[in-house]
Structures are given as C-alpha cells and as structure tokens.
Scaffold this active site. Sequence first.
Site, PDB file in Angstrom:
ATOM      1  N   GLU A  88       0.891  -1.170   0.000  1.00 14.55           N
ATOM      2  CA  GLU A  88       0.000   0.000   0.000  1.00 14.55           C
ATOM      3  C   GLU A  88       0.915   1.201   0.000  1.00 14.55           C
ATOM      4  O   GLU A  88       1.718   1.362   0.919  1.00 14.55           O
ATOM      5  CB  GLU A  88      -0.901  -0.064   1.241  1.00 14.55           C
ATOM      6  CG  GLU A  88      -2.013   0.940   1.199  1.00 14.55           C
ATOM      7  CD  GLU A  88      -1.929   1.901   2.345  1.00 14.55           C
ATOM      8  OE1 GLU A  88      -1.441   3.030   2.100  1.00 14.55           O
ATOM      9  OE2 GLU A  88      -2.330   1.540   3.457  1.00 14.55           O
TER      10      GLU A  88
ATOM     11  N   CYS B  43      -2.514   7.881   4.804  1.00 11.62           N
ATOM     12  CA  CYS B  43      -2.518   7.530   3.380  1.00 11.62           C
ATOM     13  C   CYS B  43      -3.827   7.957   2.734  1.00 11.62           C
ATOM     14  O   CYS B  43      -3.925   8.012   1.512  1.00 11.62           O
ATOM     15  CB  CYS B  43      -2.273   6.042   3.198  1.00 11.62           C
ATOM     16  SG  CYS B  43      -3.086   5.057   4.428  1.00 11.62           S
TER      17      CYS B  43
END
Length: 530
Positions: free
Chosen positions: A271, A308
Amino acid sequence: MTATLPTQLTGQMIIAGTPVTGTGHEVRAFDPAAGQPLEPVYRHGDTTDVDAAAAAAAEAFPAYRATTAEQRARFLESIAAHIESVAESLIARAVAESGLPTARITGEVGRTTGQLRLFAEVLREGSWNGARIDTAQPDRTPLPRPDIRQRFVPLGPVAVFSASNFPLAFSVAGGDTASALAAGCPVVVKGHDAHPGTSEIVARAVTSAVTESGLPAGVFSLLFGSGPGLGVALVTDPHIKAVGFTGSRSGGTALMAAAAARPEPIPVYAEMSSINPVFLLEGALATRGAELGKAFIGSLTMGSGQFCTNPGLIIAVDGPGLDAFVTAAGEAISAAPATPMLTPNIAGNYASGVEMLSGAAELVAHGQVGAIETCGQAALFSTDAQSFLGNEELQAEVFGSASLIVRCADTAQMHTVAAGVEGQLTATVHADTSDEAAAGELLPLLELKAGRILFNGWPTGVEVCHAMVHGGPFPATSDSRTTSVGARAIERFLRPVAYQNVPKSLLPSPVADDNPDRLWRRIDGRLTQD
Ligand code: NAP
C-alpha cells in the site's frame, strides 16, 4: 491470558521466541515532539538473522497451517489480550516515538486489538475457506464429470514491513500480521526504525501469545534492519512466500522488483501512495461551500496529515461556490497550528514536497509556523485543470498537511481530470440532491480509479469491517484486487486448491461430505450449509 509482560525495553529483536541483539547499525528512536533521542539503543540485524527467522517460520509452517480455525482465533484473541495487558506502557512509548497525541494512540490500540478480534470472528464464521464442491456426474456424456472440491490454503511464511504512520495498527501486530496469521501463515516482521520500542513491546505480546497458545516459536519473529539491506534479504529469502508493506511508493516498488526478480517470484501487497481526490459538485458548493472548506482543513491537518487517505486533491468547477470554499479553507488553514511529524526524515520530505508545490502551483494559504524543526506547516495550493494535467509532479503524494485545489472550467473538464488521475485508495464526492445526475455520471469513472468511493464525508478514518476496501489501482497499491484493511485482507495470504477424485477419507474438513463445521459452501453452484 495469564502472564503480565515485562515492559523494560531491551533493544533486542525477537527471533522465534528468542531475544537477539543485532550486530549491525545502531538506531535510537527519536521523540519528534521533544526533539530528543530515546533509549535504549537498538541494533540492526543482518542476513544471518533473516535466515534464522525465515527458516524458523518455514519450520513452523506445517504445524501452524494444521491448526484449526478455532485455535488460530483464540491465538489472535490472546495477542489482543496481551497487548491490552501492557497498554499503559505501550501507549506512553508510542506517543513518545511518534509525537502523536495520547488520544490518537489510545484509539490505535483499540483498533489494533479490534482488528485481531475481527479476524478471530472471520475464522469462526468460516466463509474464508471458500469451500466449493462440484459433485461427480459419472453418467454425463460424452465424458463423465469427476468429483471436484475447492478450498483455500495458506501461502506460507509472510514478510511484513511496518508502516511509520500507524505505529500499532499497521505495524508489528497490525492488519497485515493479523490477516496473515489468521490465514495460517507464520510472520516475520521488519520493524520500522521510527518506533522500535513500540515494536519490541508488541512483539513480546505476540511472543507470549505464541507460547500460551502452544504454537511453534517460529510462527512469529521481529527483525530490525535497513530496507535495502535486511528488508530485501527478507523478501528474497526462499522461505518467504508473500509480502505485506505500507509506506512510500519508492519503498514499495523496490520490494515489488526484488520479489519479481526471485527465482520463485512471490506476491507483494504494497500500500503506497494516494492523493485521494475530493470532487465538490455544484449543488453542494452552492449550499455549503464555506462549511465544506472548514471541514476539509480539519481532515487535512489531522495527525499532521500523515494518513494515506489524506485529502491531497480538491477538484471542482470554478464559480462563487468554489470561491466560498477556498476562502473558508484559507482562513481555517491559516489558523492551523504546526504539529510534529513522525520523524525528521518525514518532516524533511514534506518540506521538499511543499517546495515542489510552491514552484508549480499558486499558494492559497499556509498554516502556522512550528516551534521546532520536526513540525509540518500546513499548506494549500491551487491550479487550473490544464496545468494539473500537464504536470505529473502535481500528482505526487506530499505526505503531510498539503493539498492542491484544481479549478475546472466545466463538468466535462472535471471528468477529464477524474480520468487523468492515477490509482487512488479513495475518491470522495460532495453532492446535494440537485447533484444526483452529475454524481451518477462521475461514479463509473471513480470506480476505475479508487478502492473506496465515499459521499459527503472525508476520506481520513478507515473503518475496520467486513465491507471495507483499503486498496486501489497502482500506485495506491501493487495489487488492486484486494484490501489491506478489513476482513477480505485474509484473502491475500491464501490460494485455492482443487481436490479431484480425492478419496473421501483424505478430504480436508472444509470440503468433507459431512461438513462438520456447518460451513456455507457452494455445492453444484448453490450456496448451502448442508
Ligand atoms: P518508507 O521509506 O517507504 O519505509 C517503509 C519501510 O520500507 C521501511 O522499513 C523501509 O526501510 C523500507 N524501505 C524503504 N525503501 C526501501 C527500499 N528501497 N528497499 C527496501 N526497503 C525499503 O516509508 P516511511 O519511512 O514510513 O516514510 C517515508 C515516506 O513514505 C513518507 O515521507 C511518505 O512519503 C511515505 N509514506 C506513505 C504512507 C502511505 O500510507 N501512503 C505511509 C507512510 C509513509 P528503512 O527502515 O531502511 O527506511
């Protein structure tokens, strides 16, 4: 759960239950709020430690994969209970190592233990087995059909790279570890140098749970070391069969390349970077432009923007509604205090990112200046759609409280921008009822770009649940077919096996005729618990 864990930090790694002092580079954690290094000294491991941890994981794998789902569920619950038993010292250390507020870290402890318990629930519910049976049709012409049964099995030892920005929930016993252990895969964690003490405390909690659950010690190890050195050695170790990673695009892609270049390539679930576009539709802007501007800055500056899912891109059609939004956002950001970032390195990267934006877009407003160097000063920029589409740099993740507003001439141009953005973890739409038709046109475009589409909210804050997708097309992740948060994360560490005409006495219980665990199974195409 019985034992109370010692909380004195030793500066050691833990390899298959044994504390090991590294022989490599010395590392001290750093308190970014106080600007002070923290004791004790941690020393990096080397390839001997990688070999030992990976070999122990491989040795533990046959026994660990043979445990029942119930045994693994109890193991995960035991890890959660051991973490809770040291919560006070764990929270104090994680706050010191991250500069994040106590309330945030306390919440993260709950999220981490909640995640472990969610996977215990997933294991007991049973559909993760993916059991399917196509019964034999001996009389079928022209050819008979064999008896074919399918279920998922674990991949093998998994290497997990801790993230800096979630010292608990995406770290040693975070979502990657919880989902890999749930799948039946031993785990070797490469801890993050930003929070070694937090990592050690959690690793000891996991180790106590391994012992308490009567599992082989190699089910879990924690190593410290550099990414390009020890990290790559771990990913290329032949015993390792998959990788979980959260961090930068450069780190993630380096590990993808290393895994793909192995004689036996393995999957990497990385990720990486996302700027999380937020689309403001005209009706929403007309009725609540100023309100949205203020709320946006709340989401942008939370946790110094080190998420994020931070809203790094605002896209809207020019007009009075967008002007009201920009004015309110500018006022709110001007008042935003500068807060410490996780590490001096991350603060430095943020400052460079803001400098890049300053050279390529127009400054709307800055936040307040920080008292110390590790503080990140929030910043908001704006540009027009053509300039945005013509400059790749403007799509780069600036990790921290910086965002860019893209002013579009009309809806068609907004769609062009939507089609032009890279893969994202999230895409957000603010829409009123009058925007329904416009939102309906945008939605199919966003499905191609993001793992999660949300309406009338802000992307920060990821619910850990069964339906969550924390994933998305590259560069948000290395594999858009899955998620790193939520129940489906277990699927990353499983693969299907079909059993054709295997004698009934040898069939594993998920696909046995008597269905002892009353699993939901697809028999001849139909879901049933029979
Ligand atoms: P990072 O630099 O990607 O580091 C994460 C992990 O990957 C660390 O263990 C690191 O090892 C390892 N690594 C990094 N580069 C590597 C390489 N070339 N080969 C092998 N391993 C490598 O992320 P970070 O330290 O957390 O933060 C740095 C930047 O990453 C931030 O400024 C931000 O831009 C981004 N970031 C993004 C997210 C997100 O969720 N999208 C989260 C955190 C950070 P070392 O210990 O040697 O560094």
